[in-house]
Write an enzyme that holds these catalytic residues in place. Sequence first.
Site, mmCIF file in Angstrom:
data_model
loop_
_atom_site.group_PDB
_atom_site.id
_atom_site.type_symbol
_atom_site.label_atom_id
_atom_site.label_comp_id
_atom_site.label_asym_id
_atom_site.label_seq_id
_atom_site.Cartn_x
_atom_site.Cartn_y
_atom_site.Cartn_z
ATOM 1 N N ASP A 172 -13.948 6.286 -1.782
ATOM 2 C CA ASP A 172 -13.002 6.159 -0.680
ATOM 3 C C ASP A 172 -12.304 7.485 -0.383
ATOM 4 O OD1 ASP A 172 -11.527 4.704 1.175
ATOM 5 O OD2 ASP A 172 -9.909 4.361 -0.257
ATOM 6 N N ASP A 173 -11.969 8.236 -1.414
ATOM 7 C CA ASP A 173 -11.202 9.474 -1.224
ATOM 8 C C ASP A 173 -12.063 10.581 -0.616
ATOM 9 O OD1 ASP A 173 -8.716 8.527 -2.502
ATOM 10 O OD2 ASP A 173 -10.047 8.299 -4.214
ATOM 11 N N LYS A 222 -5.745 -1.906 -2.778
ATOM 12 C CA LYS A 222 -6.897 -1.652 -1.904
ATOM 13 C C LYS A 222 -7.645 -2.959 -1.635
ATOM 14 C CE LYS A 222 -6.998 2.974 -1.453
ATOM 15 N NZ LYS A 222 -7.194 3.791 -0.265
ATOM 16 N N TYR A 261 0.871 -1.178 0.000
ATOM 17 C CA TYR A 261 0.000 0.000 0.000
ATOM 18 C C TYR A 261 0.907 1.227 0.000
ATOM 19 C CZ TYR A 261 -4.214 2.588 1.476
ATOM 20 O OH TYR A 261 -5.267 3.454 1.563
ATOM 21 N N ASP A 305 -9.401 7.105 -6.524
ATOM 22 C CA ASP A 305 -8.411 7.910 -7.221
ATOM 23 C C ASP A 305 -8.849 8.388 -8.610
ATOM 24 O OD1 ASP A 305 -7.095 7.485 -4.888
ATOM 25 O OD2 ASP A 305 -5.266 6.674 -5.756
ATOM 26 N N ASN A 309 -0.503 11.590 0.186
ATOM 27 C CA ASN A 309 0.285 10.392 -0.116
ATOM 28 C C ASN A 309 0.910 10.519 -1.494
ATOM 29 O OD1 ASN A 309 -0.556 8.962 2.257
ATOM 30 N ND2 ASN A 309 -2.541 8.645 1.284
#
Length: 648
Positions: free
Chosen positions: A362-363, A267, A196, A340, A504
């Site tokens: 998710d973001d 993920k 990850y 993403d 990140n």
Amino acid sequence: MMSLNGSSLVKNSVTGVSRTQSQSLRLPVRRPVVVSMLNNNNNRPERNVSVSVDSAVKEVNAPVAAEVDESDGKKPSASVGGGVEDVYGEDSATEDQFITPWFVSVASGYSLLRDPHHNKGLAFTEKERDAHYLRGLLPPVVVNHDLQVKKMMHNIRQYQIPLQRYQAMMDLQERNERLFYKLLIENVEELLPIVYTPTVGEACQKYGSIFKNPQGLFISLRDKGKILEILKNWPQKKIQVIVVTDGERILGLGDLGCQGMGIPVGKLSLYTALGGIRPSACLPITIDVGTNNEKMLNDEFYIGLRQRRASGQEYAELMNEFMTAVKQNYGEKVLIQFEDFANHNAFDLLEKYRTTHLVFNDDIQGTASVVLAGLISALKLVGGSLADHRFLFLGAGEAGTGIAELIALEISKQTNAPLEETRKKVWLVDSKGLIVRSRLDSLQHFKKPWAHDHEPVDKFVDAIKTIKPTVLIGSSGAGQTFTKEVVETMSSLNEKPIILALSNPTSQSECTAEQAYTWSDGRAIFASGSPFDPVEYNGKVHVSGQANNAYIFPGFGLGLIISGAIRVHDDMLLAASEALAEQVTQEHFDKGLIYPPFTNIRKISAHIAAKVAGKAYELGLASRLPQPENLVAYAESCMYSPKYRSYR
Ligand SMILES: NC(=O)C1=CN([C@@H]2O[C@H](COP(=O)(O)OP(=O)(O)OC[C@H]3O[C@@H](n4cnc5c(N)ncnc54)[C@H](OP(=O)(O)O)[C@@H]3O)[C@@H](O)[C@H]2O)C=CC1
Ligand SMILES: CC(=O)C(=O)O
Ligand SMILES: [Mg+2]
């Protein structure tokens, strides 16, 4: 005697089972199977596809298996599988659609060793070696699973370069899936930064040159009109979670096009290792609509379409075909996690499909939930309620505005104040400065709720001086933007400044842990999106937490699946935040941590799953009835275990 695919049948003297014997779906359990499909009706060549026993055959003690148990005429029950009963899509196909005739046969020998779902390598027992034609294909030694883990960790630690460790892990996943997951589960703190962030970021950048075996499904613009057919090419039929990207905003690294595939793959390996979703139920997908990254377009090893990104109607139509095909193929309850995407598509996709599909970004949503959890637990260190604090973000995109909205929602619930009021406690800065009302007309729609009354402020540090936040959150994707002056200013305003550097991978982090502790004279409560080693400052060791949505999405997804949820609701995100915050103990606070360590993540995920599922039942969004009495125990019982199965 000939089998359906033309190969002759060989009867094994020990098991009495024919090697390629065609059988119904009610195979005896614990036997490795190969599902073959014949596409004679569309004139395609015949082929054999190895699939996990999990997808086709009932696994002992696994609640998910209940759904495929239809051949004995019993009424199919709702289960973890989400009630998708038409496993091969044959019932739902219209008469003019092609269907796929399946049969199941037993895998053995050489092909068994090369089937990652069933391979045990040197751990095949003597009896299994006899029964499954493995004699001579393995050296004499028989080792146990624990020794295999020990050896693999030893091997991985030999590599000094993180990308080599990543490659070793991917090779293992392709070779022996249960060993991969046992390794990851038992060494999660050490291996998470490999599979990850941050290493997966580098892997995506170099995906073309390190590419060996394709993982996941690649769907490109060229596949328009054929997406359903492509989904059917995937060997597993009972999919519960899809993580999909179009590769346009990979971590803080920007547009990596088709090479973003590393993200859905990574993920989903966390969905299994951290959340206990069976690997066979997970499907990573990359939608390749081109890339605007010149470096990729000019890279001879680039694996994607060599063209600029499609947008507008062309993009929307492809995505719509994809979303429709997913629902048609996997049913109403498959969870689609958007990952993403660039913000100019992410918000619109979520808005468009949240009422028709089980979708989760998710973001936007996972990140919001994990940050809210960190803030709830940080209150134990700094005091006050959420409403007593002021929040300033650097970065007003998916992560920033997603978190901002969930904070405002939680304060609104706690104080009964309207959302429009509670939003005023939250301020955001983007690349053009503080978001204020005078900028309203030129702002993207997701920034508009944050355009408060204030004069324009260009410099971030000036925004800190004027807003006087107690909490500073970096979600810009721009590294080293929390400068010494920024951290010192926060520290001059607050006894214990809360500083979250979410971007990140590590190269894009707004500051390092060392910088945060040093510049705040050891007073910062700090967490970051990618991990940092503990820092010794003035004789005290500071352990920083990892504010990463990896804490949330695996348990969140499990909660949706075990309840058979049909839609995601914001209250589920709040429930997940509370569940995560509850897992932070005094021992963690004493170290300055606002997140629990990842070592206990399966237990944490079970708690999150239980709270999310509980909320789904409360909101009437759960379809798996009746509600289990003890949701935590139920969530735990549903989790995939990487233990080897015994083959008869
Ligand atoms: N820790 C975690 O769990 C997560 C971390 N992230 C990380 O957060 C980062 C951002 O992701 P996301 O929100 O999706 O990205 P977006 O592209 O949606 O948003 C980025 C925002 O940052 C702003 N920005 C960029 N550079 C600067 C700068 N130098 N100064 C001020 N503002 C700047 C942009 O401004 P403008 O709008 O003007 O262009 C935009 O508002 C990424 O690095 C990602 O890896 C994301 C999700 C989860
Ligand atoms: C963690 C994550 O989802 C991201 O950085 O995009
Ligand atoms: Mg992401």
